[in-house]
Design an enzyme around this catalytic site. Structure first.
Site, PDB file in Angstrom:
ATOM      1  N   GLU A 131       4.457   8.616  -6.682  1.00 43.71           N
ATOM      2  CA  GLU A 131       4.014   8.330  -8.054  1.00 43.71           C
ATOM      3  C   GLU A 131       2.672   7.598  -8.055  1.00 43.71           C
ATOM      4  O   GLU A 131       1.832   7.853  -8.913  1.00 43.71           O
ATOM      5  CB  GLU A 131       5.074   7.539  -8.828  1.00 43.71           C
ATOM      6  CG  GLU A 131       6.420   8.256  -8.987  1.00 43.71           C
ATOM      7  CD  GLU A 131       6.346   9.648  -9.640  1.00 43.71           C
ATOM      8  OE1 GLU A 131       5.318   9.986 -10.258  1.00 43.71           O
ATOM      9  OE2 GLU A 131       7.329  10.408  -9.504  1.00 43.71           O
ATOM     10  N   CYS A 146       4.105  15.867   3.328  1.00 45.84           N
ATOM     11  CA  CYS A 146       3.210  14.935   2.625  1.00 45.84           C
ATOM     12  C   CYS A 146       3.978  14.206   1.529  1.00 45.84           C
ATOM     13  O   CYS A 146       4.855  14.774   0.877  1.00 45.84           O
ATOM     14  CB  CYS A 146       2.055  15.720   2.023  1.00 45.84           C
ATOM     15  SG  CYS A 146       0.957  14.728   0.972  1.00 45.84           S
TER      16      CYS A 146
HETATM   17 ZN    ZN Z   1       5.196  14.531  -8.537  1.00 47.83          ZN
HETATM   18 ZN    ZN Z   2      -0.857  16.212   0.845  1.00 44.81          ZN
END
Ligand code: ZN
Ligand code: ZN
Length: 181
Positions: A131, A146
């Protein structure tokens, strides 16, 4: 250094907050502090869904942003939703400064499994980085490892690292140069 303030929403376990305070600076190049004020979630509760509207939490946070705040991250332990989805793990303002995450659906107990405090902390960290990434204008990343990979189920969060891939990282670095200027 850029400072992330953690804002508890209602009652949140002190150990969850403390774990985030320590671990967020290991994943992002920021400092992190826990605020002593809390946000009362009563007004964002919707009885018809028995859930808390995360966008309304973001709205309420606007009043609490101070000029010295770089990013304000609300930490909840409530079932969050936005109207078009059954639930969300968190929500952010693209480009910042506010974001919210919840531990509620990150607990093993929610899925009928034995509690795992370490796993819960890790998942909450990954969601927090995700976030915060959105507040830095990052969109979802194709690399499933990621922190910016999208996830609609908790198993997908477990596949992610708590850090950004090199391409997301370099986008943030060019962005934070802008933020500082
Ligand atoms: Zn998201
Ligand atoms: Zn990424």
């Amino acid at each position: 250094m850029n400072l992330v303030h953690l804002l508890p929403v209602g009652k949140v376990d002190a150990s969850l907050l403390e774990d985030l305070r320590v671990s967020i600076p290991r994943s992002l190049h920021v400092a992190c502090e826990i605020l002593h004020t809390t946000l009362d979630p009563a007004s964002v509760y919707h009885a018809e869904r028995q859930q808390y509207h995360s966008s309304e939490i973001l709205q309420r946070m606007q009043a609490q942003v101070r000029p010295e705040d770089w990013r304000l991250l609300a930490i909840a332990d409530l079932d969050l939703y936005i109207p078009i989805l059954k639930y969300v793990f968190g929500e952010a303002q693209m480009g910042g400064p506010c974001a919210v995450v919840s531990a509620y659906r990150l607990r093993q107990e929610f899925y009928g499994l034995d509690p795992d405090a370490g796993l819960l902390s890790q998942r909450l960290l990954k969601e927090s980085i995700h976030e915060l990434g959105h507040t830095l204008d990052l969109r979802h990343c194709q690399d499933y490892r990621c922190a910016m990979a999208s996830s609609h189920a908790v198993e997908w969060i477990d596949l992610r690292e708590s850090t950004l891939c090199t391409s997301c990282q370099s986008r943030v670095e060019s962005k934070s140069a802008l933020v500082r200027s």
